[in-house]
Design a protein around this motif. Sequence first.
Motif, PDB file in Angstrom:
ATOM      1  N   ASP A  42     -30.300  -3.725  36.526  1.00 54.95           N
ATOM      2  CA  ASP A  42     -31.258  -4.170  35.536  1.00 54.95           C
ATOM      3  C   ASP A  42     -31.241  -3.287  34.294  1.00 54.95           C
ATOM      4  OD1 ASP A  42     -32.258  -1.894  36.642  1.00 54.95           O
ATOM      5  OD2 ASP A  42     -34.222  -2.706  37.175  1.00 54.95           O
ATOM      6  N   ASP A  43     -30.180  -2.494  34.107  1.00 56.85           N
ATOM      7  CA  ASP A  43     -30.022  -1.711  32.898  1.00 56.85           C
ATOM      8  C   ASP A  43     -28.581  -1.856  32.419  1.00 56.85           C
ATOM      9  OD1 ASP A  43     -28.426   0.034  34.484  1.00 56.85           O
ATOM     10  OD2 ASP A  43     -30.211   1.160  35.054  1.00 56.85           O
ATOM     11  N   ASP A  44     -28.229  -1.113  31.355  1.00 54.25           N
ATOM     12  CA  ASP A  44     -26.895  -1.226  30.769  1.00 54.25           C
ATOM     13  C   ASP A  44     -26.028  -0.005  31.064  1.00 54.25           C
ATOM     14  OD1 ASP A  44     -27.634  -3.633  29.685  1.00 54.25           O
ATOM     15  OD2 ASP A  44     -28.360  -2.741  27.826  1.00 54.25           O
ATOM     16  N   LEU A  45     -26.368   0.769  32.109  1.00 51.47           N
ATOM     17  CA  LEU A  45     -25.607   1.984  32.375  1.00 51.47           C
ATOM     18  C   LEU A  45     -24.175   1.674  32.776  1.00 51.47           C
ATOM     19  CD1 LEU A  45     -28.310   4.062  34.262  1.00 51.47           C
ATOM     20  CD2 LEU A  45     -27.453   4.457  31.960  1.00 51.47           C
ATOM     21  N   SER A  63     -21.771   4.675  28.655  1.00 54.92           N
ATOM     22  CA  SER A  63     -20.692   5.510  29.164  1.00 54.92           C
ATOM     23  C   SER A  63     -21.267   6.506  30.146  1.00 54.92           C
ATOM     24  CB  SER A  63     -19.980   6.227  28.006  1.00 54.92           C
ATOM     25  OG  SER A  63     -18.844   6.937  28.489  1.00 54.92           O
ATOM     26  N   GLY A  64     -20.429   7.397  30.587  1.00 56.77           N
ATOM     27  CA  GLY A  64     -20.837   8.439  31.515  1.00 56.77           C
ATOM     28  C   GLY A  64     -19.667   9.345  31.832  1.00 56.77           C
ATOM     29  N   LEU A 104     -17.013   3.885  33.267  1.00 54.74           N
ATOM     30  CA  LEU A 104     -16.804   2.712  32.422  1.00 54.74           C
ATOM     31  C   LEU A 104     -17.503   2.911  31.079  1.00 54.74           C
ATOM     32  CD1 LEU A 104     -15.753  -0.213  32.171  1.00 54.74           C
ATOM     33  CD2 LEU A 104     -17.984  -0.959  33.024  1.00 54.74           C
ATOM     34  N   THR A 105     -16.721   2.891  30.013  1.00 55.50           N
ATOM     35  CA  THR A 105     -17.233   3.153  28.666  1.00 55.50           C
ATOM     36  C   THR A 105     -17.139   1.884  27.841  1.00 55.50           C
ATOM     37  OG1 THR A 105     -16.583   5.467  28.788  1.00 55.50           O
ATOM     38  CG2 THR A 105     -16.955   4.547  26.600  1.00 55.50           C
ATOM     39  N   TRP A 153     -16.034  -3.122  22.719  1.00 57.83           N
ATOM     40  CA  TRP A 153     -14.790  -2.376  22.888  1.00 57.83           C
ATOM     41  C   TRP A 153     -14.906  -1.448  24.072  1.00 57.83           C
ATOM     42  CZ3 TRP A 153     -13.225   2.354  19.519  1.00 57.83           C
ATOM     43  CH2 TRP A 153     -11.902   2.736  19.823  1.00 57.83           C
ATOM     44  N   THR A 154     -13.994  -1.600  25.023  1.00 54.49           N
ATOM     45  CA  THR A 154     -13.818  -0.642  26.112  1.00 54.49           C
ATOM     46  C   THR A 154     -12.556   0.144  25.792  1.00 54.49           C
ATOM     47  OG1 THR A 154     -14.822  -2.202  27.669  1.00 54.49           O
ATOM     48  CG2 THR A 154     -13.570  -0.385  28.601  1.00 54.49           C
TER      49      THR A 154
END
Length: 907
Positions: A768-771, A844-845, A855-856, A873-874
Amino acid sequence: MQSNKQHLLFLLAIIIGSFYVHAQEGKITPLNIKVQVDSISAPLFPIERVRDTTVTDSLAIDSLNQKPPLLLDKITYKAKDYVKLSQKENKIYLYNEAEIYYQDTELKAGIIIMDYIKNEVYAGRIKDSLGNYSQLPYFKQGSNIVIPDSIRFNFDTQKALIWNSRTEQQAAAGALGSDVMKVYAEITKKENDSVYFLSEGKLTTSADTINPDYYIRIRKAKFVPKKKVIAGFSNLYIADVPTPIAMPFAYFPLTVGRSAGVLMPSFGNDPNTGYFLQDMGYYVPLGDYADVTLSGDFYTNGSYAFRSASQYIKRYKFRGNVNLRFENQVRSQKGFSDYSLSRNYNIQFSHSQDPKSSPNSRFSASVNLGSSEYYRNSLQQRNLPNTQNNTLSSSISYSKTFPAYPSVNMSLTATHSQLTSPTATASDTDNINMTLPTFQASMERIYPFAKRDGIKKGIIQNINFQYDVNAQNRLTTNDEDFLTARMFDNAKVGARHRIPLNTNFKVAKFFSVSVGGSYEDVWTMETYNKSFDPETETVITDTISGFDRFNKYNFSSSVGTTLYGTFNFGEDKKIQAIRHTMRPSISYGYAPSFDQFYDEYIDEDGEVVQFSRFQGSLYGAPSLGKSNSLGFSLANTLEAKVRDKDSTKLEPKKVSLLSNFNISTGYNFESDSLRLNPLNINGGTNILDNKMSINFSAALDPYAIDNNGTRIDTWNADNGGSLFRLTRANANISYAISSDMFGKKEKDDKEDEEEDPFDYVAQSGGRDDDLFGRADNFNDNPIDKDKGQDVENPIYGTKIPWNLRLAYSASYSNSARQNEFSSHSLMFTGDIELAPRWKVGGSSGYDFKNKGFTLTQLRFQRDLKSFSMRFNWTPFGQYKRWYFFIGIDASILKDLKWENRSQPFSN
């Protein structure tokens, strides 16, 4: 001189032959006669001459075939400045805020001239003292509304000639909604109530109808209100500049509500699958309560995909959706070493019921199952964020409550859990666990020695018992056997009945004592017998089918209290006081040894091995050996009284410093060694006005370990170490902040808005988030508009809207001196609105354990009023790719778009 005399005679004749009336809802009232010059200009449509010098023969008029005049008593009319009735011209003149009502026709304008012999009416604008036109005609017939510059209308033929007409039509949006289509034409000919012919028209969904940022120019068209517009040669204009996008003919559906239609595909090229058409399909509404969308993808290398998405709703009853997806994926070409063929599928089903529709029964479902590699290998870019999910889970349940005393709750549930990690493949791992079904029933707590509505005091009146049963059919299988008859080969069936008996009372006013026990009766349909085969020197396990059972029981008690400690610093301090709350408790548990359910066999070393035939069954086996243990726990909370920043408030503000901090351990009386259990610590708190959430846990072992990592009966302090040995620890920190937190809070005016019954999207299987990034679905409306935001004349620079979410997670393991982080990562996502219509964001992370980025995804969004532009863009990694899209927001014209994408990196 002669001319002036003629003019005076002419005015005198008009005064004698005419009279003036007030504009009072069409009621004629004589007035005092005043001589003044008429400021009203001549009508814009041809009128009868005031005087005709040609002598006409009265016999030439056939009175029998003469059309009856329009009955004035059936017409309601009024005007602000005056109403003039000319009997000689057979006309009525209305000026300034003029209005006419006749049957289902309503006409409002600055000036209206009606010929009640020809039954024609003309309406137009008026010009003010500055030369600006105002009071455009408003023509409404039935439910059709037209706002032109001027209009000429015949009541008998219902035909009209309209100049510079403007009207709005609710256009069908295909799937789940509608858009407002603005129709403009220089000249419009109304043939009847349902057919209009347009000349030099414009169609747009832009909110600015005077100067639209885009429109479709049509030379000639047939317009059927609330149904369609059929046009000849048409082409797209952007900012009044023609584009090469043109059509020899066009069809625009304007059906109110949902309507069936074709879904236009998107085009592209992929080095692995070739040229493709994606999301080509057809949408069909199924009555007023459901719809279905059928779509598919086709690739030149032989790959294809089919999808079915259906949504249904009945207001105040239930709502849900069903999604079926299948992908036949072909990699490379036959004959090449890297050729592969895989068939992946995914099934999603979601159903929710309004609690008020049936208070005593409820059905709900949340299903997400399919191939473990569906998301990771999907050909659709919208599945990108779900590639980071490691599990798929499902649950379907029906519950029923019988409210009569004693009330009983029953539920029937089917569950599913599936690992999707790369190592969990069908060839070597049973990665799917299911229960088909689980039956659960429980009876409410009964106090046999107390009145149902009375106050319960003492140890006797507080005696209570319950009953519950849990029965399951549990399956363990893999992708290869899933949804086949083989998945039932290892099914385990059983039931557990439980009756807990408890009571509680106070001791010395401050100590709460609880005493109780529990009895369980376990049923199983399969048991296992073990024996040692001396020839093969192996242990043989035989499965014995048939009903079998065992029972067990236990005893428990606990005593606890609550302690408060307050530290006062003074009312003049910023922190006035700190309160520490402690809740210590001691618990005792006892369970006998159930030796009667254990058998023996002699292994290859001649040693006796005890086993239970219930080992491996659904609920396991009863314990062998007594359980006699003592548990200790201490729960802590820490609060502070802080002086409020608002000096007008007299009471201090309460702030939670530590929401919970718990310590627990235990002591086993029956163990010969290692009697003290590890010390478990967990806690959590929210700081920075609840913007940051912190949760942590750890395990501290007082015993040492040997060189093999095995716990030994030696204190860690005596072995040259510290008092406790840290064996595991984990921490989770999340931080969410946005620019809204630093401004004045505004009331949300949307709370009372009615929910769109079809604005529902299944979220099963995702976050439920965009992380993990945001899904790219360019066939949906790209960007949510900021309703209510003044973007025409924005005052920017004082505040730039933004939001940021951080999540930090770390897990540490040191049970056998490995001293390593099993997981250690930091993830973040955020958006910044650089300008009123510009937004950039990213997700990202960084994985500190594997020393690499997660995954960015970088996102760029541009709101072009009626258009939207996006670039996602990835930049690196397994799913390296980029997408560009620009298109019209309106669903009816969403196929007017251009998108481009990179050739994705081969997996």
